[in-house]
Design an enzyme around this catalytic site. Structure first.
Site, PDB file in Angstrom:
ATOM      1  N   LYS A  79       0.627  -1.048  -0.079  1.00  0.00           N
ATOM      2  CA  LYS A  79       0.036   0.104  -0.009  1.00  0.00           C
ATOM      3  C   LYS A  79       1.035   1.360  -0.070  1.00  0.00           C
ATOM      4  CE  LYS A  79      -3.725   1.933   2.405  1.00  0.00           C
ATOM      5  NZ  LYS A  79      -4.873   1.866   3.709  1.00  0.00           N
ATOM      6  N   SER A 154      -9.917   1.629   3.069  1.00  0.00           N
ATOM      7  CA  SER A 154      -8.896   2.533   2.056  1.00  0.00           C
ATOM      8  C   SER A 154      -7.782   1.614   1.192  1.00  0.00           C
ATOM      9  CB  SER A 154      -8.296   3.468   2.894  1.00  0.00           C
ATOM     10  OG  SER A 154      -7.122   3.047   3.871  1.00  0.00           O
ATOM     11  N   SER A 178      -9.749  -0.777   6.949  1.00  0.00           N
ATOM     12  CA  SER A 178      -9.320  -0.608   5.612  1.00  0.00           C
ATOM     13  C   SER A 178      -8.443  -1.986   5.235  1.00  0.00           C
ATOM     14  CB  SER A 178      -8.396   0.622   5.910  1.00  0.00           C
ATOM     15  OG  SER A 178      -9.221   1.734   5.776  1.00  0.00           O
TER      16      SER A 178
HETATM   17  N1  GLN Z   1     -13.180   3.892   6.419  1.00  0.00           N
HETATM   18  C1  GLN Z   1     -12.498   4.115   7.718  1.00  0.00           C
HETATM   19  C2  GLN Z   1     -12.335   5.833   7.608  1.00  0.00           C
HETATM   20  O1  GLN Z   1     -12.351   6.164   6.723  1.00  0.00           O
HETATM   21  C3  GLN Z   1     -11.229   3.425   7.957  1.00  0.00           C
HETATM   22  C4  GLN Z   1     -10.016   3.996   7.262  1.00  0.00           C
HETATM   23  C5  GLN Z   1      -8.978   2.888   7.549  1.00  0.00           C
HETATM   24  O2  GLN Z   1      -8.776   1.845   8.159  1.00  0.00           O
HETATM   25  N2  GLN Z   1      -7.589   3.383   7.061  1.00  0.00           N
HETATM   26  O3  GLN Z   1     -11.636   6.339   8.361  1.00  0.00           O
END
Ligand code: GLN
Length: 491
Positions: A79, A154, A178
């Site tokens: 990532k 994400s 994420s």
């Molecule tokens: N969807 C969550 C957010 O927008 C989690 C994001 C993540 O785990 N990096 O914060």
């Protein structure tokens, strides 16, 4: 066998039996990415030359009869918020568009030490803020099962890369879901380890008290193999565990779930849960019962309140963490400004995307005097309560089972206009980060439209071994992973 269907385990076996060279495997994946990624958009950067060079070195070792280890010669994609020395690390943000880290994150270092080959960096929501990978400053990643749908977020690029057969292993980060949510959307296995089990050194911080790094793979066994390599104490991360982690996640994988106490929070099955997800979960529960697990429904009332605590705490921490992008030290700098304040203001206005700005503003607001007590302090109290309630739940159960997401992969653009709608997709995942416990998402079925459905197993701190064992048993029982092993749509 087709390259896109291979697991880490199978590739390793093929190396030992001299059916493929490492160079052939790496070249095979690179060719596939070149051919199909224009449709998917999983990668921000490809590391073709370095990957082939490393492949050659491992081929030499193999030819000399050296032991290359379980991840030796295995292609891995990372990532783009995890630092890779000499390779651009953008966080999918304009503000870091040209940032080339001078060092490797500890996870990257450990993967390299184990002989894994970095083939590229994957797309994500900017600074890991989002649930659909639509917040990237560069491109939108498509769900390989259905190109009109999001891959989740994400870490959507990492999840899509596994689903599309671009790599047998990818690495993501999970602050509120994420890794698990995109794994569920793409039909991959995704693990968020216990907070502190995997080093965060070199992971660009979003919300430091919640962030964890973890793997995406095709199978639970591959997940176990990967965790063994990346975990463990790191003197460079002060929050990393002090004790020796479990060394062997693999030998007991087949031991099954007989007698395992599994709790299912009723709150997860209220309105709002997609009926197709509900029935896939029910089928998985029957499988677990058949295999001898003791499954019981119970009440976990904090399930619903986690979201508000999560968005306050994570935004507060993000507002502090992102203060370093000021156009002075590194990263993007606005061209037009007079004076330092305007430099910072213009840099951030131009450099950050909409969602990142929203979080910084929310975070600054909840931390400001006058509002601190009303929001941040309350969220911290809720955090303690969530931790306590989860601890109690683990006195009664070995594992808690929930859907990973309340909704199926949604259409691209469907939720971008309403951030609250998007945040709701995280309802089952955020509490796990707040409590700091581990959780794994595994594929458990498909919708009628052939969209993957994921199931989440949650364990108490440092019970990854038990978690992987249960996940393995379920994976074998359901046999779903056979279906997820390759991309159909984009072929
Ligand atoms: N969807 C969550 C957010 O927008 C989690 C994001 C993540 O785990 N990096 O914060």
């Amino acid at each position: 066998m087709k390259i896109e269907e291979l697991t880490i385990e199978e590739i390793q076996k093929a190396y030992q039996e001299k059916r493929f060279t490492v160079t052939e495997i790496v070249q095979g994946y690179l060719d596939r990415i070149n051919k199909l990624d224009p449709q998917i958009g999983a990668f921000i950067t490809l590391c073709k030359e370095s990957a082939l060079k490393e492949a050659e070195a491992i081929d030499k070792k193999l030819a000399n009869g050296e032991d290359i280890g379980m991840l030796g010669g295995i292609p891995v994609a990372i990532k783009d918020n995890i630092c890779t020395r000499g390779i651009k690390t953008t966080c999918a943000s304009k503000i870091l568009e040209d940032f080339i880290p001078p060092y490797d994150a500890t996870v990257v270092q450990r993967l390299k030490d184990a002989g894994a080959i970095i083939i590229g960096k994957t797309n994500m929501d900017e600074f890991a803020m989002g649930s659909s990978t639509e917040n990237s400053a560069f491109q939108k990643t498509k769900n390989p099962w259905h190109l009109d749908k999001v891959p989740g977020g994400s870490s959507g690029g990492s999840a899509a890369a596994v689903a599309a057969g671009f790599a047998p292993l990818t690495i993501g980060s999970d602050t509120g879901g994420s890794i698990r949510q995109p794994a569920a959307f793409c039909g991959a296995v995704g693990l968020k380890p216990t907070y502190g089990l995997v080093s965060r050194y070199g992971l660009v911080a979003f919300a430091s008290s919640l962030d964890q790094v973890g793997p995406f793979t095709r199978t639970v066994k591959d997940c176990a193999i990967s965790l063994q390599t990346i975990q463990g104490h790191d003197p460079l991360d002060t929050t990393s565990i002090q004790r020796e982690p479990e060394k062997d996640y693999i030998s007991d994988l087949h031991k099954g779930v007989k007698g395992l106490r599994i709790g299912i929070p009723k709150e997860c099955f209220k309105e709002g849960l997609d009926p197709e997800i509900r029935s896939a979960i029910e089928k998985a529960v029957r499988q677990l019962e058949e295999d001898g697990a003791v499954v019981e429904e119970f009440s976990l009332p904090i399930m619903d309140s986690g979201l508000s605590a999560y968005y306050i705490i994570s935004s507060a921490e993000a507002s502090a963490n992102l203060a370093r992008y000021d156009g002075v030290r590194y990263g993007y700098r606005a061209e037009n400004f007079t004076g330092i304040e305007e430099l910072m203001e213009n840099t951030r206005t131009e450099g950050f995307g909409k969602e990142v700005k929203r979080r910084i503003m929310l975070g600054t607001y909840v931390l400001s005097s006058g509002y601190y007590d009303a929001y941040y302090k309350k969220a911290m109290m809720l955090r303690q309560k969530i931790q306590k309630v989860m601890k109690q739940a683990f006195e009664a159960y070995d594992i808690i089972l929930t859907p990973t997401s309340p909704v199926l992969p949604f259409s691209i653009g469907e939720k971008t206009a309403d951030p609250m709608e998007m945040y709701l997709a995280d309802i089952y995942t955020v509490n796990i980060n707040i409590a700091g416990v581990p959780a794994i998402s595994i594929p458990c079925g498909f919708s009628k439209e052939k969209l993957p459905i994921g199931l989440q197993l949650i364990g108490d701190h440092y019970t990854e071994k038990k978690l992987l064992q249960a996940a393995y048993s379920l994976e074998q029982g359901l046999g779903v992973y056979h279906e997820t092993a390759f991309l159909k749509e984009a072929e």
